[in-house]
Design a protein around this motif. Structure first.
Motif, PDB file in Angstrom:
ATOM      1  N   ALA A 179      -9.280   7.992  -3.888  1.00  0.00           N
ATOM      2  CA  ALA A 179      -8.299   7.014  -4.360  1.00  0.00           C
ATOM      3  C   ALA A 179      -6.968   7.137  -3.628  1.00  0.00           C
ATOM      4  CB  ALA A 179      -8.085   7.174  -5.865  1.00  0.00           C
ATOM      5  N   THR A 180      -6.716   8.283  -3.016  1.00  0.00           N
ATOM      6  CA  THR A 180      -5.455   8.475  -2.294  1.00  0.00           C
ATOM      7  C   THR A 180      -5.409   7.556  -1.080  1.00  0.00           C
ATOM      8  OG1 THR A 180      -5.062  10.738  -3.022  1.00  0.00           O
ATOM      9  CG2 THR A 180      -4.178  10.120  -0.866  1.00  0.00           C
ATOM     10  N   HIS A 217      -6.934   6.452  -9.823  1.00  0.00           N
ATOM     11  CA  HIS A 217      -6.849   7.898  -9.978  1.00  0.00           C
ATOM     12  C   HIS A 217      -7.253   8.316 -11.388  1.00  0.00           C
ATOM     13  CE1 HIS A 217      -5.053   9.140  -6.145  1.00  0.00           C
ATOM     14  NE2 HIS A 217      -4.370   8.015  -6.188  1.00  0.00           N
ATOM     15  N   GLU A 235      -4.676   3.175  -3.549  1.00  0.00           N
ATOM     16  CA  GLU A 235      -4.218   2.957  -4.923  1.00  0.00           C
ATOM     17  C   GLU A 235      -4.296   1.497  -5.348  1.00  0.00           C
ATOM     18  OE1 GLU A 235      -2.864   6.979  -3.931  1.00  0.00           O
ATOM     19  OE2 GLU A 235      -2.783   5.074  -2.838  1.00  0.00           O
ATOM     20  N   GLU A 247       2.393   6.150  -7.478  1.00  0.00           N
ATOM     21  CA  GLU A 247       1.392   6.931  -8.220  1.00  0.00           C
ATOM     22  C   GLU A 247       1.851   8.372  -8.388  1.00  0.00           C
ATOM     23  OE1 GLU A 247      -1.821   7.225 -10.536  1.00  0.00           O
ATOM     24  OE2 GLU A 247      -1.484   5.385  -9.369  1.00  0.00           O
ATOM     25  N   ARG A 304       0.828  -1.206   0.000  1.00  0.00           N
ATOM     26  CA  ARG A 304       0.000   0.000   0.000  1.00  0.00           C
ATOM     27  C   ARG A 304       0.862   1.256   0.000  1.00  0.00           C
ATOM     28  NH1 ARG A 304      -4.002   1.962   4.923  1.00  0.00           N
ATOM     29  NH2 ARG A 304      -5.119   3.572   3.756  1.00  0.00           N
ATOM     30  N   ALA A 317       2.530   1.687  -3.426  1.00  0.00           N
ATOM     31  CA  ALA A 317       1.593   2.113  -4.466  1.00  0.00           C
ATOM     32  C   ALA A 317       1.290   3.602  -4.364  1.00  0.00           C
ATOM     33  CB  ALA A 317       0.303   1.303  -4.368  1.00  0.00           C
ATOM     34  N   TYR A 318       1.199   4.111  -3.149  1.00  0.00           N
ATOM     35  CA  TYR A 318       0.930   5.534  -2.939  1.00  0.00           C
ATOM     36  C   TYR A 318       2.049   6.387  -3.537  1.00  0.00           C
ATOM     37  CZ  TYR A 318       0.839   9.929  -0.262  1.00  0.00           C
ATOM     38  OH  TYR A 318       0.864  11.244   0.112  1.00  0.00           O
TER      39      TYR A 318
END
Length: 678
Positions: free
Chosen positions: A368-369, A377, A372, A46, A39, A42-43
């Protein structure tokens, strides 16, 4: 080559940063077991994909066991962090961005009753108001081991492939040594400025010895505590020059202020209703005094301000951190000449406040923040075009319309009011919260771009909806204030909405009975007290306004305390009756043994909303799913497949406050996760 100042590369030592925008160090509280797992990765990936030059991870990764995080931070005192860091670093690098991490020892800015139950340490016994722990005054062996812990952590970060590290030196242990307000040690680490700075430079020296001369090291520090007796502006400029001249650091990341109280933290990281970029000029003074790479971030939410910061030479790299939580693709949209499509940060600070209260950062209007792995997004177009009818143009309805529009569907929004916004528009009527309207304005602009049909002044009956022959119906009708909460006298009270909207004139002696604990109660108190009323805010809870959270509470309290508003906790309004020109409140307590009366000329009730759901129940029998939403599919982020009525003509969803009183983020999240697969 672009002539845009923001898109110029910047050379930091051996590292070429592809533009001038970065995300400064912050901790969204996404680690798992103290590690940056899927997680977390992925943040950051992005944002790297969106074009940011550098993302700085971990606002305050813990270097020592006696620096336990007060929320979910990275634990860089563990060797097991190295492979996780390597995975994170590689993934960000693949997207063309640089990545660094912030290391710290919290000192007194934590609690002793976490993790290992070790005493909090600091160079004095002075307690920090925010976290309330009384620290142990450090001994020589504490200093020695923590210096080693910093060096060990830096070495781990280098092994993990990081481009560099940043040390946190405001409010945390390093700054607690620097500031005369928090350092009562005798020499060699206390007393004169030279002595107080020694710990920081010893840490930097130990790190350099461990990681070598080529690894990038910077410091994020306060150049002015703005506290009587604390580090002054002159001290900050002197510290800045010494950091540069030491040869131990490669960049300065300067802030201004102190963070030992909620009010201080909010001044360092301002929220909506406060001035944008309040410390930018000061950061420019540091840049001019040192002629050294200077970074800065503090409520720089818009591209125009960021561009000015670089073009004017105030900064070398500009931090747009909360802005990138709102829209991770800011840089990409600048490059593609789509600045008008950037989702605006409205300064609501739901992200930061919620870390403490809810355990993870979420953007108030980008659901979505932080999700992800399950929420997009960028919305992909659907294979088949559908007719989507949405009733209600508040935040839930407009998000549903935007997402369905991005999917390429034929979208119609029916709204009874003459304009969009719902409760957000009401909230934005308070001058301090006017930025909230950007949540609505941005979605209206996106809906227009996507060809969504918006029909205002349209009261939707079941026949109105069915005449559109919809494939999907979304009920986003919101709710109305719930004031029927008393055993007697409900007809004598008004709602917080009545006061905020101006539909009801403020009284002279008002009670705000706040049984919801959200912004509306305090906004009503602001309006009333601003009109000259004597105001008492009463709640049955142990604390008032628990849903508002710490940093958002600060501007309210500065206003309401100055107006002598009274706050009363743990008392419940039970009934109201009229006696002559007065309203008599009968007051009890959930704790029992209390029965008292008090007179007012106006009583305002804030008790959330009741859903406007009649249309939903009218449409339910004709739907394929009978209105049912699979919670398993919803939580998994999967398409809804429930079939209760095979002969139904449409799929029916109900979202936002039309389901139950919640908040703006919940409404937008409902819309995104239901419509993204339609």
């Amino acid at each position: 080559m672009s002539s845009d100042p923001l898109l110029q590369p910047f050379q930091l030592k051996h590292l070429t940063l592809r533009n001038r925008i970065l995300m400064t160090s912050h901790e969204p509280a996404y680690p798992e077991d103290g590690m940056p797992k899927d997680r977390y990765r992925a943040y950051h990936v992005e944002r790297a994909r969106g074009g940011v030059a550098m993302t700085m991870t971990a606002g305050s990764a813990a270097v020592s066991k006696d620096s336990p995080p007060v929320f979910n931070n990275l634990l860089v005192y563990k060797d097991e962090v190295v492979p996780w860091m390597k995975d994170l670093t590689d993934a960000v690098h693949e997207q063309g961005a640089a990545i660094m991490i912030q290391l710290t020892h919290l000192g007194r800015r934590t609690r002793w009753d976490k993790e290992f139950w070790l005493p909090v340490v600091s160079p004095s016994h002075n307690r920090e108001p925010s976290h309330r722990a009384f620290p142990k005054k450090m001994e020589d062996w504490d200093i020695e081991r923590i210096i080693k812990d910093y060096a060990d952590a830096a070495e781990r970060m280098k092994a993990g492939g990081m481009d560099g590290i940043e040390l946190q030196a405001y409010g945390h242990l390093m700054d607690q040594f620097w500031s005369p307000l928090t350092n009562t040690l005798d020499g060699p680490y206390g007393g004169s400025l030279d002595n107080r700075l020694r710990f920081g430079f010893d840490v930097l020296g130990a790190i350099r010895e461990r990681v070598g001369p080529d690894f990038i090291v910077g410091v994020r520090y306060t150049g002015d505590e703005m506290l009587e007796g604390g580090l002054s502006r002159e001290d900050g400029l002197e510290i800045s020059r010494r950091l540069k001249d030491s040869g131990l650091v490669d960049f300065l990341n300067v802030v201004r202020g102190h963070i030992d109280t909620d009010a201080g933290l909010t001044d360092v990281i301002p929220i909506q209703g406060m001035a944008n970029s309040p410390h930018l000029d000061f950061a420019g003074e540091v840049r001019a005094a040192t002629d050294f790479p200077t970074f800065h971030a503090a409520k720089i939410p818009d591209v125009a301000t960021a561009r000015h910061a670089i073009a004017s030479g105030k900064l070398d790299m500009v931090g747009m951190t909360r802005a990138h939580m709102t829209d991770p693709h800011i840089v990409r949209k600048i490059i593609e000449k789509r600045e008008e499509e950037i989702r605006p940060c409205v300064g609501a600070n739901y992200c930061l406040d919620r870390i403490y209260q809810g355990g993870a950062a979420y953007c108030i209007h980008n659901a979505a923040t932080g999700r992800e792995l399950s929420m997009p997004h960028v919305i992909e177009r659907a294979e088949t075009r559908r007719k989507v009818v949405i009733v209600g143009a508040g935040p839930a309805g407009l998000e549903a319309a935007r997402v369905a529009g991005e999917r390429g569907h034929d979208v119609v929004v029916l709204e009874a009011a003459p304009n969009a916004g719902g409760q957000v528009r009401l909230s934005a009527q308070s001058p301090r919260r006017k930025e909230m309207i950007s949540i609505i304005d941005w979605r209206l602009a996106e809906c227009e771009r996507l060809g969504v049909s918006l029909r205002f002044n349209t009261w939707a009956e079941a026949d109105t909806v069915l005449a559109e022959t919809p494939d999907i119906v979304v009920i986003a009708t919101g709710g109305l204030p719930h004031t029927e909460v008393l055993s007697q006298g409900n007809e004598l009270v008004v709602s917080a909405w009545d006061i905020i909207s101006g539909d009801v004139k403020p009284g002279a002696n008002a009670l705000v009975y706040d049984d919801a604990g959200d912004h509306a109660g305090l906004q009503a108190a602001e309006v009333l007290s601003g009109a000259g009323a004597k105001v008492e805010v009463m709640t049955p809870d142990r604390t008032f306004a628990p849903e508002v959270m710490a940093m958002n509470l600060v501007p309210y309290m500065r206003t309401l305390q100055a107006r002598d508003v009274t706050f009363t906790v743990t008392f419940r309004l039970e009934a109201v009756e009229r006696r002559g020109n007065e309203l008599v409140a009968r007051i009890g307590s959930d704790y029992g043994g209390v029965a008292r009366e008090k007179s007012f000329d106006q009583i305002v009730v804030n008790h959330g909303t009741i859903p406007l759901d009649e249309l939903y129940f009218e449409l339910k029998p004709g739907s394929v799913n009978n209105g049912e939403i699979s919670h398993d599919e919803l939580v998994a982020g999967s398409p809804q497949t429930v079939v209760r009525n095979p002969d139904g003509a449409y799929r029916l969803f109900r979202i936002g406050d039309a389901v139950a009183a919640r908040n703006t983020h919940a409404a937008i999240y409902d819309a995104l996760r239901l419509l993204k697969d339609v």
